[in-house]
Design an enzyme around this catalytic site. Structure first.
Site, short mmCIF file in Angstrom:
data_model
loop_
_atom_site.label_atom_id
_atom_site.label_comp_id
_atom_site.label_asym_id
_atom_site.label_seq_id
_atom_site.Cartn_x
_atom_site.Cartn_y
_atom_site.Cartn_z
N SER A 90 -7.54 0.10 -10.76
CA SER A 90 -7.87 -0.06 -9.31
C SER A 90 -9.30 -0.01 -8.82
O SER A 90 -9.98 -0.89 -9.30
CB SER A 90 -6.90 1.12 -8.73
OG SER A 90 -6.73 1.01 -7.36
N HIS A 197 -1.84 -0.43 -3.26
CA HIS A 197 -1.25 -1.76 -4.07
C HIS A 197 0.22 -1.79 -3.69
O HIS A 197 1.32 -2.02 -4.27
CB HIS A 197 -1.04 -1.10 -5.55
CG HIS A 197 -2.45 -0.73 -5.93
ND1 HIS A 197 -3.46 -1.80 -6.30
CD2 HIS A 197 -2.96 0.64 -6.49
CE1 HIS A 197 -4.35 -1.00 -6.59
NE2 HIS A 197 -4.51 0.08 -6.89
#
Length: 414
Positions: A90, A197
């Site tokens: 990420s 996400h």
């Protein structure tokens, strides 16, 4: 042996992170001071976490980015970096782009501040939850069953075979948790301020993509393996797409690992706070080596000579000294029994078992990666007992009485 550097994302922060870096490394001081000027507040003071600052994604994301980049710069000072691969979990992928010299540090700090701001604006009715015990196909099916256009839930992080992180609207997360728990899974709501996400991040993705387009970029010096596809990229245009798309797409960490291993990578170095990715790699991929590289586990020469090896007798002497030190030193800090078992007792037993294996082994030479892994494990045990790096090195020097052996294995802990 091919090596990959992996950078962690949000969730790896801890109170007072970066203090040792700032006080002991000139490059870290420069980066923290520059970041603080750009951000408009003292980042190192914020990391003291006196008012829970590290629970706020607006503080956490810059803190992890700057810490990881500073650690990479120290790594470069101590190691000869040649052929290497990058990936990041990420936020860690933005770190990778900076360390690959595709994005400047100053631009990255502005970007991460914007990234955190945009994400926090999307999180009013969202959250995240970890799930253990069911495979991803079962969980995906349940998420699809529950999700509607106005009540969305999805898998945000595919971390391990039986560890997933879900993200979406609070009500959808609650409904999914009921179903998952009924099927034998274990779920836990995470103290995260944004539903990362997931489709709730669409406005953030659009804003972040536009910002990425405007900044000056170059091709990455090292291939970066995308955390959402597992595929490598180096071109500046790909950086725009990858770093923005990941805001709404799930992190596919097993895919990343499979691709890197298929490429021939057998050594992974996690650069960043804590050891989140190290633990995942150790649990899921026992046939590769992984080395955490941070202020807790130490900054040392690791990559200067992949061909360096040590005699078996030297490593046996090192392990014997390490085990004597572990047994003969007190625990200087308060530690819970569960942490004692996990961080001190279990790794001590592993070191003792490795010593037994080596004594039965007829190999004349031990490779540097394996040797460094043993060294890291020893240092981690002492750190968890409350000893700092200097104290631990002094204990080793006093315990290894043969100065010739000490000189030969010195690179294991510098």
């Amino acid at each position: 042996m091919k090596t990959a550097i992996v950078f962690p994302g949000q969730g790896s922060q801890y109170t007072n992170m970066g203090r040792f870096l700032y006080e002991n490394h000139k490059i870290a001081r420069r980066l923290y001071d520059e970041a603080s000027e750009i951000l408009g507040y003292n980042l190192l003071v914020a990391c003291e976490n006196k008012s829970g600052e590290l629970n706020d994604t607006n503080i956490t994301q810059p803190a992890i980015l700057v810490y990881s980049i500073a650690s990479w710069e120290i790594f470069k000072e101590l190691n000869q970096v040649e052929e290497i691969y990058f990936s990041g979990h990420s936020l860690g992928e933005l770190t990778a782009a900076v360390c690959g010299e595709a994005i400047s540090f100053s631009e990255a700090v502005k970007l991460v501040q914007l990234r955190a701001k945009l994400m926090s604006q999307c999180g009013a009715d969202g959250g995240m939850m970890v799930c253990f015990g069911l495979n991803y196909t079962e969980v995906e099916s349940i998420c699809k069953e529950v999700s509607t256009n106005n009540n969305h839930v999805t898998i945000a992080n595919y971390n391990m075979k039986d560890q997933l992180v879900l993200s979406g609207h609070q009500d959808a997360l609650y409904r999914v948790a009921e179903i998952l728990n009924g099927q034998g899974a274990v779920t836990k709501k995470l103290d995260v301020s944004v539903p990362a996400h997931s489709q709730l991040m669409l406005p953030a993705k659009d804003g972040f993509r536009e910002a990425l387009r405007k900044i000056q970029k170059k091709d990455s010096k090292y291939p970066i393996y995308s955390c959402i596809t597992g595929e490598p990229y180096i071109h500046s245009n790909d950086i725009v797409n990858q770093l923005s798309e990941q805001l709404t797409e799930g992190v596919q960490w097993p895919v990343v690992m499979d691709e890197l291993i298929r490429e021939g990578v057998r050594h992974f170095i996690e650069i960043g706070p804590k050891t989140v990715l190290t633990k995942i790699i150790e649990a899921e991929y026992p046939n590769v080596f992984v080395s955490p590289y941070n202020e807790i586990n130490g900054y040392y020469t690791l990559f200067h000579s992949e061909t360096q090896s040590y005699s078996m007798n030297d490593i046996i002497s090192f392990l014997q000294a390490s085990l004597r030190i572990i047994v003969g030193t007190p625990i200087k800090i308060k530690i819970e029994q569960s942490k004692f078992e996990k961080k001190i007792h279990a790794p001590f037993i592993e070191l003792r078992q490795e010593l037994g294996k080596l004594k039965k082994n007829n190999r004349p030479q031990i490779d540097s990666i394996y040797s460094k892994k043993l060294s890291n494990q020893f240092f981690s045990i002492l750190f968890n007992k409350g000893f700092n790096r200097e104290e631990t090195v002094d204990l080793l020097k006093s315990s290894i009485r043969d100065k010739n052996i000490l000189a030969r294995i010195h690179k294991l802990y510098i």
